[in-house]
Motif scaffolding. Structure first.
Motif, PDB file in Angstrom:
ATOM      1  N   ASP A   1      -1.210  32.885 -39.604  1.00 58.74           N
ATOM      2  CA  ASP A   1      -1.340  33.011 -40.726  1.00 58.74           C
ATOM      3  C   ASP A   1      -2.825  32.289 -41.323  1.00 58.74           C
ATOM      4  OD1 ASP A   1       0.606  34.953 -41.849  1.00 58.74           O
ATOM      5  OD2 ASP A   1       1.947  33.444 -42.267  1.00 58.74           O
ATOM      6  N   ALA A   2      -3.231  32.945 -41.595  1.00 55.91           N
ATOM      7  CA  ALA A   2      -4.295  32.995 -42.840  1.00 55.91           C
ATOM      8  C   ALA A   2      -3.825  31.033 -43.571  1.00 55.91           C
ATOM      9  CB  ALA A   2      -5.392  33.357 -43.723  1.00 55.91           C
ATOM     10  N   GLU A   3      -4.582  30.414 -43.532  1.00 56.03           N
ATOM     11  CA  GLU A   3      -4.189  28.495 -43.742  1.00 56.03           C
ATOM     12  C   GLU A   3      -5.434  27.905 -44.415  1.00 56.03           C
ATOM     13  OE1 GLU A   3      -1.482  25.070 -43.712  1.00 56.03           O
ATOM     14  OE2 GLU A   3      -0.705  26.762 -43.592  1.00 56.03           O
ATOM     15  N   SER A   4      -5.834  27.544 -45.513  1.00 62.06           N
ATOM     16  CA  SER A   4      -6.797  26.634 -45.559  1.00 62.06           C
ATOM     17  C   SER A   4      -6.201  24.796 -45.958  1.00 62.06           C
ATOM     18  CB  SER A   4      -7.831  26.632 -47.398  1.00 62.06           C
ATOM     19  OG  SER A   4      -8.714  28.337 -46.858  1.00 62.06           O
ATOM     20  N   ARG A   5      -6.883  23.891 -45.362  1.00 59.39           N
ATOM     21  CA  ARG A   5      -6.747  22.939 -45.132  1.00 59.39           C
ATOM     22  C   ARG A   5      -8.728  21.770 -45.099  1.00 59.39           C
ATOM     23  NH1 ARG A   5      -1.739  21.397 -40.207  1.00 59.39           N
ATOM     24  NH2 ARG A   5      -0.779  23.077 -41.042  1.00 59.39           N
ATOM     25  N   GLY A   6      -8.419  20.960 -46.321  1.00 64.04           N
ATOM     26  CA  GLY A   6      -9.160  19.283 -46.880  1.00 64.04           C
ATOM     27  C   GLY A   6     -10.910  20.841 -46.685  1.00 64.04           C
ATOM     28  N   GLY A   7     -10.663  21.460 -47.866  1.00 65.25           N
ATOM     29  CA  GLY A   7     -11.566  22.664 -47.376  1.00 65.25           C
ATOM     30  C   GLY A   7     -12.544  23.887 -46.689  1.00 65.25           C
ATOM     31  N   GLN A   8     -11.428  23.786 -45.519  1.00 68.21           N
ATOM     32  CA  GLN A   8     -11.681  24.139 -44.079  1.00 68.21           C
ATOM     33  C   GLN A   8     -10.694  25.552 -44.043  1.00 68.21           C
ATOM     34  OE1 GLN A   8     -11.772  21.952 -40.587  1.00 68.21           O
ATOM     35  NE2 GLN A   8     -13.730  22.037 -40.668  1.00 68.21           N
TER      36      GLN A   8
END
Length: 283
Positions: free
Chosen positions: A75-82
């Motif tokens: 799944d696509a997931e952003s963390r810490g702006g990435q």
């Protein structure tokens, strides 16, 4: 939620359609052996960089990721702006199921029990019947007759999970057997029930491709990654197809033990150093 976690038939697809050496297969291998070690998430750029070390162009990585997302593996997931990718819960369950098979090859003793699977599935369930045969074969079951399959007793839970996921429990009868009586020798029976020549070719091809790894000296952690990922990718389907038959049932020149030993030695030499290198690339 991904389709693989909601569709019971998808839940047993696992890796059987993967072609070892393909970009998608190599990506699955990197996810299972390395991204899970990082906690199950990786930035898009970092994942592309890992696959680039295997000679995979960025465009091919994007195509493989799209396939893995459609299969419910990522799944696509952003963390810490990435922007990044997360291994889905369904895929994590798949990897957990696979670890004991891939990293701990099982071999029957002569007095171990067998698991017999008898089924009479109506024509109205023809598609499910086809999938059952396909998946039982993919975990190492042999065909005694069109409606009777056999495997080591230790494969019974996996076979049962496939049957339940395909919703075929009402058509299946299973037995635990401790004695087999065949018209000819057990070695002849095994040659009839399993495609041993094809399986032997898989072992020998694996040996031909990778036995040189053990002769390499002074591998860096990065080189361990570059050599071990293709080896693991080619190996990981073999313990599924090979049920681990007892030695008296196998041909005298069976290459399985040498193949198992090569993988075990390569794992001891390369897995932890390669993981150490992958961890060192992360911010």
């Amino acid at each position: 939620m991904s389709s693989a976690s909601t569709d019971p038939k998808g839940a047993v697809l696992d890796d059987i359609d993967s072609r070892p050496g393909s970009v998608t297969s190599l990506a699955r291998t990197v996810l299972g052996a390395y991204v899970r070690d990082l906690g199950g998430w990786i930035a898009i750029a970092d994942f592309s960089a890992l696959l680039a070390r295997l000679g995979i162009p960025e465009q091919s990585t994007r195509t493989a990721v799209a396939r893995l997302k459609s299969k419910g593996v990522l799944d696509a997931e952003s963390r810490g702006g990435q922007s990044g990718y997360r291994i889905t819960d369904a895929a994590e369950a798949m990897y957990l199921r696979g670890e004991p098979r891939i990293f701990g090859f099982r071999q029957m003793a002569e007095d171990d029990a067998w698991h017999l699977i008898s089924f009479g599935i109506p024509e109205s369930e023809r598609a499910a019947r086809h999938q059952l045969r396909r998946r039982l074969s993919a975990i190492g079951c042999g065909t005694v007759s069109p409606g009777l399959w056999i495997c080591p007793e230790y494969l019974a839970p996996e076979a049962g999970a496939i049957i339940s996921a395909l919703q075929l429990d009402d058509y299946i009868t299973t037995f635990r057997a401790t004695n087999l009586s065949t018209p000819n020798s057990l070695r002849a029976a095994a040659a009839q029930w399993w495609n041993l020549p094809a399986l032997a070719r898989r072992h020998r091809t694996f040996l031909d491709h990778h036995r040189g790894l053990l002769a390499l000296e002074n591998l860096s952690d990065q080189q361990s990654f570059e050599h071990f990922v293709p080896l693991l990718d080619e190996w990981r389907s073999i313990p599924y197809l090979d049920p681990g038959l007892p030695q008296p049932m196998l041909p005298l020149d069976w290459p399985g033990p040498e193949s198992v030993d090569l993988f075990a030695r390569a794992q001891r030499r390369c897995l932890e150093p390669s993981r150490r290198w992958v961890r060192s690339t992360q911010p």
